[in-house]
Write an enzyme that holds these catalytic residues in place. Structure first.
Site, PDB file in Angstrom:
ATOM      1  N   GLU A   1      35.951  41.308  30.761  1.00 36.88           N
ATOM      2  CA  GLU A   1      35.791  42.659  31.315  1.00 36.88           C
ATOM      3  C   GLU A   1      36.047  42.546  32.807  1.00 36.88           C
ATOM      4  O   GLU A   1      35.482  41.703  33.492  1.00 36.88           O
ATOM      5  CB  GLU A   1      34.383  43.187  31.032  1.00 36.88           C
ATOM      6  CG  GLU A   1      34.250  44.699  31.123  1.00 36.88           C
ATOM      7  CD  GLU A   1      34.280  45.229  32.554  1.00 36.88           C
ATOM      8  OE1 GLU A   1      35.120  46.106  32.836  1.00 36.88           O
ATOM      9  OE2 GLU A   1      33.480  44.752  33.383  1.00 36.88           O
ATOM     10  N   HIS A   2      36.871  43.433  33.338  1.00 40.84           N
ATOM     11  CA  HIS A   2      37.568  43.191  34.594  1.00 40.84           C
ATOM     12  C   HIS A   2      36.951  43.871  35.816  1.00 40.84           C
ATOM     13  O   HIS A   2      37.364  43.615  36.939  1.00 40.84           O
ATOM     14  CB  HIS A   2      38.999  43.708  34.395  1.00 40.84           C
ATOM     15  CG  HIS A   2      40.012  43.177  35.353  1.00 40.84           C
ATOM     16  ND1 HIS A   2      39.696  42.524  36.517  1.00 40.84           N
ATOM     17  CD2 HIS A   2      41.353  43.205  35.311  1.00 40.84           C
ATOM     18  CE1 HIS A   2      40.798  42.189  37.143  1.00 40.84           C
ATOM     19  NE2 HIS A   2      41.820  42.591  36.433  1.00 40.84           N
ATOM     20  N   SER A   3      35.974  44.754  35.641  1.00 38.22           N
ATOM     21  CA  SER A   3      35.664  45.707  36.702  1.00 38.22           C
ATOM     22  C   SER A   3      35.133  45.071  37.982  1.00 38.22           C
ATOM     23  O   SER A   3      35.494  45.508  39.075  1.00 38.22           O
ATOM     24  CB  SER A   3      34.674  46.761  36.193  1.00 38.22           C
ATOM     25  OG  SER A   3      33.476  46.173  35.755  1.00 38.22           O
TER      26      SER A   3
ATOM     27  N   ASP B   1      37.620  39.380  39.033  1.00 30.06           N
ATOM     28  CA  ASP B   1      39.023  39.167  38.702  1.00 30.06           C
ATOM     29  C   ASP B   1      39.210  37.885  37.898  1.00 30.06           C
ATOM     30  O   ASP B   1      38.240  37.223  37.520  1.00 30.06           O
ATOM     31  CB  ASP B   1      39.851  39.150  39.983  1.00 30.06           C
ATOM     32  CG  ASP B   1      39.796  40.475  40.722  1.00 30.06           C
ATOM     33  OD1 ASP B   1      39.873  41.507  40.053  1.00 30.06           O
ATOM     34  OD2 ASP B   1      39.664  40.476  41.964  1.00 30.06           O
TER      35      ASP B   1
END
Length: 684
Positions: free
Chosen positions: A376-378, A381
């Site tokens: 999950e990228h939020s 990185d």
């Protein structure tokens, strides 16, 4: 995407001071009360505590600069020139840039406001980027945001069962977590220079929360007190059923022998399929927020969600079997779940039902021992998770590692099933069904291709060319030829040249994340045009390629120094007060087209990864995830909408890679190699 200017740094709790346990307990309770109401705490980012050996970084690392307005606007002109369709179009945008920059124009006003913001905050871009890039994004994170890595096979010196595969990954990841939390993890570095470790705060014991007001956030449990000795548990999902295992007891990570027993217990007690709660997490964020509120309205369910959010990570025991020799099938299974088979083409994909895609770390183990990672990228990185997975797999590959394969003499509690109470919310079943159908349609709408060339970094470096710039020019030549075939009036492909994004890390700065490398330069266009024209000689093409890679290296270096175009221009746009009209530059067709990322590209590297990918960012575009670190081959994963000529683009990349290789094998190699920026370049 939406925009928010919530002041996440307004909290009295800063990252410069490690908060007390009592303070963290109070803040944690307040944050969870907000979460249950789905109200984002204004100080949510500060609630993840600093890491013990990196608490000094706010004062020792440089902070992200605001570049000179004059310099950025000149760089903007330089980046727009090769994308222009006519001299009139370029003249028009230059006039707007000059108008923007004049002393009484909007540019200096916005620049001054941005400089004031920089002086007030640790990182002038952080809040804007969190929201605009991720947390205000309302489509599913699956395909659109999440990314994946495919792992090398389980080493021969370890047991070859799914339970052992899951146990090996879990023990190794928990040891990494232990090292991180205890202050033993060495900082990441570029050429021996320490870089920012801030986003590692969001690696373990964290989770994204769907916001009811159009803005998500993340909640961290890493600094909370641990009265029940539960922090350090792992959530396991099998046939949609959630289980909790204690992977760490006090300061001791369970050995593989004990973990194998834990995972085997789950396999043995997972004969029935449970309601697919996990599928809800992969729907549109606003729909998931409503379903989250409904689900958590039952106190038991709210407690179970807390267990999931506070877990170190998730292990999905996926009951599909993507063939390990098929890179595309494995990639797709990790990326969005296995689709129905040809023998059952009308079935609905259920693979993602056994995942919880809001967790930053999710390991996937298939029934045939194929394994990988979904991220999950939020708030984090790819560079931190690449390190995690590289060290995790390196630990497993070493026969001398401390696996603790024999079960301990201690009595280990059996895994605890976490069964949601759905009896009083029957409408959740319809929500699950709709989420599953949505995911099936989303996954079915995507194409993915995979390519490895027959040469790699070793050959490219022997030619005196940087591998990253080489790979980028391969992609440009391939797209230009694709456009010649498919960019007719009603064709699906945008004429070349197109806006091309490559991500460069800015982690040399405190809280730094990424900046855009605008790949298409005058030198890039000159080289590609030479490749398209039969009249150019091989020597001319080689010279032009060297020029293009040299320019690309310069652009990449500027981006890592915080001297790119896109983040600065975003800051100027977001600094505009309502009293100031929108500058004409911001709506100029060429300017807006230049950041329509038809090609979204980037690279990471670990010798232990077999696959890596993520989705395209615009409907008419391609995602190109690549690796240039292998001596013997370059690797490309190409994603797009199903209606795009994905296979044809992949074939053009193969042909272009061969052509560039032949150019140099038929020419005299240079003795003066161009610099490569692969060590500072990162996807995600």
């Amino acid at each position: 995407m939406g925009n928010s200017e919530l002041d996440a740094s307004a909290s009295a709790l800063t990252l410069h001071v490690i908060p007390s346990t009592t303070m963290m307990a109070s803040l944690f309770r307040a944050a969870y009360r907000s979460m249950s109401r789905q109200v984002r705490p204004p100080n949510w980012k500060a609630l993840a505590p600093p890491l013990p050996n990196f608490a000094h970084q706010p004062s020792t690392l440089s902070h992200l600069p605001v570049p000179s307005l004059t310099t950025t606007l000149q760089r903007l002109k330089d980046s727009l020139r090769p994308l222009t369709r006519s001299t009139q179009e370029f003249a028009s945008v230059c006039h707007k840039i000059d108008d923007f920059a004049r002393p009484d124009g909007p540019g200096p006003i916005l620049q001054q406001l941005l400089l004031e913001r920089k002086n007030e905050k640790d990182h002038w871009l952080e809040e804007w980027w969190d929201d605009l890039g991720y947390l205000a994004y309302r489509d599913s994170v699956v395909v659109n945001v999440s990314y994946y890595y495919g792992f090398e096979p389980q080493p021969a010196h370890l047991p070859q069962t799914p339970a052992a595969r899951a146990a090996a990954v879990t023990r190794s990841a928990m040891l990494f977590r232990q090292s991180l939390r205890s202050g033993q993890l060495a900082p990441d570095a570029i050429k021996d220079v320490q870089i920012c470790m801030d986003t590692y705060r969001w690696m373990f014991d964290c989770c994204r929360v769907p916001g009811a007001e159009g803005l998500d956030w993340s909640v961290s449990h890493a600094g909370t007190p641990n009265p029940h000795d539960d922090l350090g548990h792992v959530i396991v999902i099998r046939k949609n059923r959630f289980w909790k295992i204690k992977a760490q007891v006090q300061d001791n990570v369970l050995g593989m022998g004990d973990l194998v027993s834990q995972f085997q217990y789950i396999y043995d007690h997972s004969t029935d399929e449970y309601p697919a709660i996990g599928a809800l997490t992969a729907h549109n964020r606003d729909i998931w927020a409503k379903d989250f509120a409904l689900l958590s309205s039952i106190p038991r369910n709210a407690a179970l969600l807390s267990e999931i959010h506070s877990s170190a990570f998730v292990v999905s025991l996926d009951n599909s079997t993507p063939p390990p020799e098929n890179d595309v099938d494995v990639s797709r299974a990790l990326w969005h779940g296995t689709l129905p088979s040809p023998t059952n083409p009308t079935g609905v994909s259920r693979a993602l039902s056994s995942r919880y895609v809001d967790k930053p770390l999710q390991f996937v183990v298939f029934d045939n021992c194929v394994a990988g990672f979904m991220g999950e990228h939020s708030v984090m990185d790819g560079t931190p998770t690449i390190r995690l997975c590289d060290e995790l797999l390196g630990f497993l590959a070493d026969p001398k590692s401390d696996f603790q394969l024999s079960p301990s003499a201690s009595v280990i509690a059996s895994p605890e099933p976490l069964d949601f109470d759905l009896t009083s919310i029957p409408e959740i079943h319809e929500a699950i069904s709709k989420s599953q159908q949505y995911l099936h349609n989303l996954a079915s709408s995507q194409s993915l291709s995979f390519l490895r060339t027959n040469y790699g970094k070793a050959a490219i470096k022997s030619f005196g060319v940087g591998p990253d710039g080489w790979a980028q020019m391969v992609v440009q030549v391939a797209y230009a030829r694709l456009a010649e075939r498919f960019s007719s009036k009603n064709g699906p492909v945008t004429p070349w040249p197109v806006g091309t994004y490559e991500a460069a890390t800015t982690r040399k700065f405190y809280k730094g994340r990424t900046e855009t490398i605008r790949v298409v330069s005058d030198e890039c266009v000159a080289f590609v045009q030479a490749m398209l024209e039969k009249s150019a000689t091989s020597e001319e093409k080689v010279r032009l390629l060297r020029d293009a890679v040299k320019k690309h290296t310069r652009l990449a270096t500027e981006a890592t120094m915080g001297e790119g175009v896109d983040r600065h221009m975003l800051g100027l746009r977001l600094s505009r007060p309502s009293s100031l009209s929108v500058p004409a530059l911001f709506t100029d067709p060429l300017y807006t087209r230049s950041s329509h990322w038809t090609l979204s590209t980037s690279a990471v590297f670990s010798s232990h990864l077999g696959m890596y990918g993520w989705g395209e960012v615009v409907p008419d575009g391609f995602g190109v995830a690549y690796m240039t670190g292998f001596d013997d081959y370059l690797q490309f994963t190409i994603t797009s909408r199903a209606e795009m000529p994905n296979a044809e683009f992949t074939e053009e990349i193969r042909k272009a890679a061969e052509e560039l290789y032949e150019l140099f094998t038929n020419s005299s190699p240079s003795s003066a190699p161009s610099a490569s920026h692969s060590e500072v370049n990162a996807k995600l």
